[in-house]
Design a protein around this motif. Structure first.
Motif, short mmCIF file in Angstrom:
data_model
loop_
_atom_site.label_atom_id
_atom_site.label_comp_id
_atom_site.label_asym_id
_atom_site.label_seq_id
_atom_site.Cartn_x
_atom_site.Cartn_y
_atom_site.Cartn_z
N LEU A 140 18.78 3.28 -18.41
CA LEU A 140 18.06 3.73 -19.60
C LEU A 140 18.55 2.98 -20.84
CD1 LEU A 140 15.93 5.65 -20.66
CD2 LEU A 140 17.70 7.39 -20.92
N ALA A 141 19.84 2.71 -20.92
CA ALA A 141 20.39 1.96 -22.05
C ALA A 141 19.82 0.54 -22.07
CB ALA A 141 21.92 1.92 -21.98
N ILE A 142 19.71 -0.08 -20.90
CA ILE A 142 19.15 -1.43 -20.82
C ILE A 142 17.69 -1.42 -21.30
CG2 ILE A 142 18.38 -3.23 -19.20
CD1 ILE A 142 20.91 -2.51 -17.52
N CYS A 143 16.92 -0.46 -20.85
CA CYS A 143 15.51 -0.36 -21.25
C CYS A 143 15.39 -0.09 -22.76
CB CYS A 143 14.80 0.75 -20.47
SG CYS A 143 14.56 0.36 -18.74
N TYR A 144 16.25 0.78 -23.27
CA TYR A 144 16.19 1.13 -24.69
C TYR A 144 16.57 -0.07 -25.56
CZ TYR A 144 16.69 3.98 -28.91
OH TYR A 144 16.56 4.50 -30.17
N ILE A 145 17.57 -0.82 -25.17
CA ILE A 145 17.97 -2.02 -25.92
C ILE A 145 16.83 -3.04 -25.88
CG2 ILE A 145 19.54 -4.02 -25.90
CD1 ILE A 145 21.73 -2.03 -24.91
N SER A 146 16.20 -3.19 -24.73
CA SER A 146 15.07 -4.10 -24.60
C SER A 146 13.94 -3.66 -25.52
CB SER A 146 14.62 -4.12 -23.15
OG SER A 146 13.45 -4.88 -23.02
N TYR A 147 13.65 -2.37 -25.56
CA TYR A 147 12.61 -1.83 -26.43
C TYR A 147 12.94 -2.09 -27.90
CZ TYR A 147 10.10 1.64 -29.20
OH TYR A 147 9.36 2.24 -30.18
N LEU A 148 14.18 -1.84 -28.31
CA LEU A 148 14.56 -2.08 -29.71
C LEU A 148 14.45 -3.56 -30.07
CD1 LEU A 148 17.66 0.29 -30.03
CD2 LEU A 148 15.36 0.66 -30.94
N ASN A 149 14.80 -4.45 -29.17
CA ASN A 149 14.62 -5.89 -29.41
C ASN A 149 13.13 -6.22 -29.61
OD1 ASN A 149 17.24 -6.89 -29.46
ND2 ASN A 149 17.33 -7.06 -27.22
N HIS A 150 12.28 -5.61 -28.78
CA HIS A 150 10.85 -5.84 -28.90
C HIS A 150 10.33 -5.35 -30.25
CE1 HIS A 150 6.66 -6.24 -27.75
NE2 HIS A 150 6.46 -4.97 -28.08
N VAL A 151 10.80 -4.19 -30.71
CA VAL A 151 10.37 -3.64 -31.99
C VAL A 151 10.80 -4.57 -33.13
CG1 VAL A 151 10.75 -1.74 -33.63
CG2 VAL A 151 10.30 -1.25 -31.22
N LEU A 152 12.00 -5.13 -33.05
CA LEU A 152 12.47 -6.04 -34.09
C LEU A 152 11.70 -7.35 -34.12
CD1 LEU A 152 16.34 -5.61 -33.86
CD2 LEU A 152 14.84 -4.84 -35.71
N ASP A 153 11.22 -7.80 -32.96
CA ASP A 153 10.48 -9.06 -32.87
C ASP A 153 9.08 -8.94 -33.40
OD1 ASP A 153 12.63 -10.35 -31.80
OD2 ASP A 153 11.97 -10.16 -29.71
N VAL A 154 8.49 -7.74 -33.39
CA VAL A 154 7.11 -7.55 -33.81
C VAL A 154 6.99 -7.49 -35.28
CG1 VAL A 154 5.16 -5.96 -33.82
CG2 VAL A 154 6.43 -6.38 -31.74
#
Length: 124
Positions: A110-124
Motif C-alpha cells: 500500500l505504501a508503494i502504491c500511495y507513493i506512486s500515486y503522490l508522484n503522479h499527482v505532482l507530475d500532473v
C-alpha cells in the motif's frame, strides 16, 4: 639418506611393526607429549587445554545462558522497534476503513502504491 620401505619390507626400529596396539599408542604418547617441568614446590604443571579455534570459542560463548538471555533481549527490542515503524507507516496510509488491520506485506504494498500515486499527482 633414509629410503622408504615397501609394504613387504619391515624395519625393526619402526614402532608400527610391533604387534601390540597399546604399546604403539603408549610410545606415541610418550614421544609426542612435551616434557613437564616441575614447579618450585615440586608439583608438576598441568597441561593446558588445547587451543580452541575462533569458531569453537564463538560456539561456547553463545551456549552460555547469559549470552542467550542478552541475545533474546536484543531481539525483542529489535522486533518491537520494527513493529513500531510499521505502525507509524500504517498511520500515514489512507485505507477504508481507517482502522483496518493490515499485514506487514500489505502495509508495504500500500505504501508503494500511495507513493506512486503522490508522484503522479505532482507530475500532473
Amino acid at each position: 639418506m633414509k629410503m622408504m620401505l615397501s609394504p613387504d619390507q619391515t624395519d625393526p626400529e619402526l614402532m608400527w611393526t610391533q604387534s601390540d596396539p597399546e604399546t604403539v599408542l603408549n610410545v606415541i604418547k610418550v614421544e609426542c607429549m612435551p616434557e613437564q617441568s616441575p614447579l618450585a614446590d615440586g608439583k608438576q604443571r598441568a597441561l593446558a587445554p588445547p587451543a580452541l579455534t575462533r569458531e569453537e570459542k564463538r560456539r561456547r560463548r553463545r551456549a552460555t545462558a547469559k549470552y542467550r538471555l542478552a541475545h533474546a533481549t536484543r531481539e525483542r527490542i529489535r522486533v518491537e522497534a520494527f513493529n513500531v515503524a510499521f505502525a507509524e507507516l500504517r498511520k500515514l496510509l489512507p485505507t477504508l476503513p481507517p482502522d483496518k488491520k493490515l499485514s506487514k506485506i500489505e502495509i508495504l504494498r500500500l505504501a508503494i502504491c500511495y507513493i506512486s500515486y503522490l508522484n503522479h499527482v505532482l507530475d500532473v
